[in-house]
Design an enzyme around this catalytic site. Structure first.
Site, PDB file in Angstrom:
ATOM      1  N   GLN A   5     -10.282  -3.688  -3.488  1.00  0.00           N
ATOM      2  CA  GLN A   5     -11.552  -3.172  -2.980  1.00  0.00           C
ATOM      3  C   GLN A   5     -12.671  -3.319  -4.020  1.00  0.00           C
ATOM      4  O   GLN A   5     -13.750  -3.809  -3.719  1.00  0.00           O
ATOM      5  CB  GLN A   5     -11.384  -1.697  -2.590  1.00  0.00           C
ATOM      6  CG  GLN A   5     -12.643  -1.090  -2.020  1.00  0.00           C
ATOM      7  CD  GLN A   5     -13.002  -1.670  -0.666  1.00  0.00           C
ATOM      8  OE1 GLN A   5     -12.184  -1.674   0.240  1.00  0.00           O
ATOM      9  NE2 GLN A   5     -14.227  -2.173  -0.513  1.00  0.00           N
ATOM     10  N   HIS A  64      -7.449   1.096  -6.257  1.00  0.00           N
ATOM     11  CA  HIS A  64      -7.612   0.155  -5.145  1.00  0.00           C
ATOM     12  C   HIS A  64      -8.300  -1.098  -5.686  1.00  0.00           C
ATOM     13  O   HIS A  64      -9.471  -1.348  -5.402  1.00  0.00           O
ATOM     14  CB  HIS A  64      -8.455   0.825  -4.049  1.00  0.00           C
ATOM     15  CG  HIS A  64      -8.386   0.160  -2.704  1.00  0.00           C
ATOM     16  ND1 HIS A  64      -7.610  -0.962  -2.432  1.00  0.00           N
ATOM     17  CD2 HIS A  64      -9.012   0.465  -1.522  1.00  0.00           C
ATOM     18  CE1 HIS A  64      -7.768  -1.302  -1.170  1.00  0.00           C
ATOM     19  NE2 HIS A  64      -8.607  -0.456  -0.598  1.00  0.00           N
ATOM     20  N   ASP A 115     -17.447   7.431  -0.546  1.00  0.00           N
ATOM     21  CA  ASP A 115     -16.151   7.293   0.131  1.00  0.00           C
ATOM     22  C   ASP A 115     -15.840   8.652   0.763  1.00  0.00           C
ATOM     23  O   ASP A 115     -16.521   9.653   0.488  1.00  0.00           O
ATOM     24  CB  ASP A 115     -15.078   6.886  -0.906  1.00  0.00           C
ATOM     25  CG  ASP A 115     -13.705   6.605  -0.282  1.00  0.00           C
ATOM     26  OD1 ASP A 115     -13.634   6.410   0.949  1.00  0.00           O
ATOM     27  OD2 ASP A 115     -12.711   6.585  -1.028  1.00  0.00           O
ATOM     28  N   ARG A 123       0.883  -1.183   0.000  1.00  0.00           N
ATOM     29  CA  ARG A 123       0.000   0.000   0.000  1.00  0.00           C
ATOM     30  C   ARG A 123       0.908   1.216   0.000  1.00  0.00           C
ATOM     31  O   ARG A 123       1.673   1.414   0.954  1.00  0.00           O
ATOM     32  CB  ARG A 123      -0.916  -0.007   1.228  1.00  0.00           C
ATOM     33  CG  ARG A 123      -1.553   1.346   1.477  1.00  0.00           C
ATOM     34  CD  ARG A 123      -2.647   1.312   2.515  1.00  0.00           C
ATOM     35  NE  ARG A 123      -3.835   0.664   1.991  1.00  0.00           N
ATOM     36  CZ  ARG A 123      -5.036   0.721   2.567  1.00  0.00           C
ATOM     37  NH1 ARG A 123      -5.198   1.378   3.700  1.00  0.00           N
ATOM     38  NH2 ARG A 123      -6.072   0.123   2.022  1.00  0.00           N
ATOM     39  N   CYS A 158     -16.327   1.775   1.042  1.00  0.00           N
ATOM     40  CA  CYS A 158     -15.138   0.921   1.235  1.00  0.00           C
ATOM     41  C   CYS A 158     -14.680   0.905   2.685  1.00  0.00           C
ATOM     42  O   CYS A 158     -13.992  -0.018   3.105  1.00  0.00           O
ATOM     43  CB  CYS A 158     -14.016   1.381   0.315  1.00  0.00           C
ATOM     44  SG  CYS A 158     -13.593   3.121   0.522  1.00  0.00           S
TER      45      CYS A 158
HETATM   46  N1  NVA Z   1     -10.152   6.867  -0.864  1.00  0.00           N
HETATM   47  C1  NVA Z   1      -9.729   6.340   0.428  1.00  0.00           C
HETATM   48  C2  NVA Z   1      -9.934   4.861   0.468  1.00  0.00           C
HETATM   49  C3  NVA Z   1      -9.538   4.209   1.759  1.00  0.00           C
HETATM   50  C4  NVA Z   1      -9.728   2.722   1.751  1.00  0.00           C
HETATM   51  C5  NVA Z   1      -8.272   6.707   0.672  1.00  0.00           C
HETATM   52  O1  NVA Z   1      -7.471   6.553  -0.252  1.00  0.00           O
HETATM   53  O2  NVA Z   1      -7.963   7.162   1.776  1.00  0.00           O
HETATM   54  N1   CP Z   2     -11.104  -0.238   2.645  1.00  0.00           N
HETATM   55  C1   CP Z   2      -9.818  -0.294   3.056  1.00  0.00           C
HETATM   56  O1   CP Z   2      -8.879  -0.497   2.274  1.00  0.00           O
HETATM   57  O2   CP Z   2      -9.671  -0.149   4.398  1.00  0.00           O
HETATM   58  P1   CP Z   2      -8.293   0.087   5.183  1.00  0.00           P
HETATM   59  O3   CP Z   2      -7.766   1.428   4.751  1.00  0.00           O
HETATM   60  O4   CP Z   2      -8.657   0.023   6.628  1.00  0.00           O
HETATM   61  O5   CP Z   2      -7.344  -1.016   4.781  1.00  0.00           O
END
Ligand code: NVA
Ligand code: CP
Length: 306
Positions: A134, A131, A223, A104, A263
């Site tokens: 997801q 992602h 989101d 990540r 998500c």
């Molecule tokens: N759009 C959010 C998704 C988190 C799972 C982020 O990137 O923070």
């Molecule tokens: N949806 C998701 O990826 O959650 P986290 O950021 O908690 O891993």
């Protein structure tokens, strides 16, 4: 067997996505029954996190361990990606120690560097751009709950045109869906990805700034308004996004049996109100659970264990 990665949704063909659904259903049953299933015995997974996580970390670690392997969590301060060491050096390093890498990261280029330099499968656990785990989970959840091939479903995303939307768009270049992305002007999804989705001619795509497009939807997805790495912009963003909140008035225009999706993590009271996220239409924890099962399916598929 050719080396396979999961960097974007469209690393899988349409038939492979349906195959992932079948594998995920199978391993979901096994996991729930606590069956003995150890295809990753004596193997290890390096899990590299440059950003925080609850679901991604715990679902990958739980899944890989349940399947007999050892998953190693590396926190942002352990690695210092881009500061202490480059993605390409880390990819070569972990390819010597481990049998699979999950990462990540902030910049999408970092995951591309992992893909280019690793000699073991690499899985994208979220970048600023996309992602894939997801969105493969989300479409699997819709497949389970709506018992359909999606082509007659109206899937509406409302909020920031972020990594989640880019992934939905990439999915729509593989699977036929009706997808509408609604955002305030200035917060639309990535242009190149919109073009890719539209030019594929597979799905019906609309990029809108009107909340009226929620009308008659089968799925309403939202989101956070500021993603990881943008949290200091939230006060400014609230001004642009306030009329895009998913609340009971907004969803009253969706179909009565619509699914509410997110998500997670959710900023309750901001992009979604409690009465919506806690309603009977909400499937956010089905989604969260399915992260585990679809990721197990992805790991089995790309490692050639199935
Ligand atoms: N759009 C959010 C998704 C988190 C799972 C982020 O990137 O923070
Ligand atoms: N949806 C998701 O990826 O959650 P986290 O950021 O908690 O891993």
């Amino acid at each position: 067997m050719n080396l396979r990665h999961c960097i974007k949704v469209d690393d899988f063909s349409k038939s492979e996505i349906f195959e992932l659904f079948e594998i995920a259903s199978e391993v979901k049953k096994k996991f729930r029954n606590k069956e003995n299933f150890k295809p990753f015995q004596d193997l290890s997974l390096a899990m590299i996190f440059a950003k925080p996580s609850a679901r991604t970390r715990v679902s990958f670690e739980t899944g890989f361990s349940w399947m007999g392997g050892h998953a190693i969590y590396l926190a942002p301060q352990d690695i210092g990606l881009g500061k202490r060491e480059t993605a390409s050096d880390l990819a070569q390093l972990f390819s010597r120690y481990n049998d699979m890498i999950m990462a990540r990261v902030f910049s999408h280029n970092d995951i591309l560097d992992f893909e280019k330099n690793a000699t073991v499968p690499v899985i994208n656990g979220l970048t600023d751009y996309n992602h894939p785990c997801q969105i493969l989970t989300d479409i699997f959840t819709i497949w389970e709950l709506k018992k359909s091939n999606f082509d007659h479903l109206k899937i509406v995303y409302i909020g920031d045109g972020n990594n989640i939307v880019n992934s939905w768009l990439r999915l729509s270049s593989i699977l036929p869906i009706e997808f509408i992305s609604i955002s305030p002007e200035g917060f639309y999804p990535d242009n190149t990805t919109v073009d890719l989705a539209k030019n594929s001619g597979i799905s019906s795509i609309k990029i809108s700034n009107s909340i009226d497009d929620v009308k008659n939807s089968d799925v309403v997805y939202t989101d956070v308004w500021a993603s990881m790495g943008q949290k200091d912009e939230i006060d400014e963003r609230i001004k642009s996004f306030s009329s895009y909140q998913v609340n009971s008035k907004l969803v009253s225009t969706a179909k009565p049996d619509y699914l509410f999706m997110h998500c997670l993590p959710a900023e309750r009271g901001r992009e979604v109100t409690n009465d919506v996220i806690d309603s009977k239409n909400s499937v956010v924890f089905e989604q969260a659970e399915n992260r585990l099962h679809i990721q197990n399916a992805i790991m089995l598929k790309i490692s050639g264990k199935i």
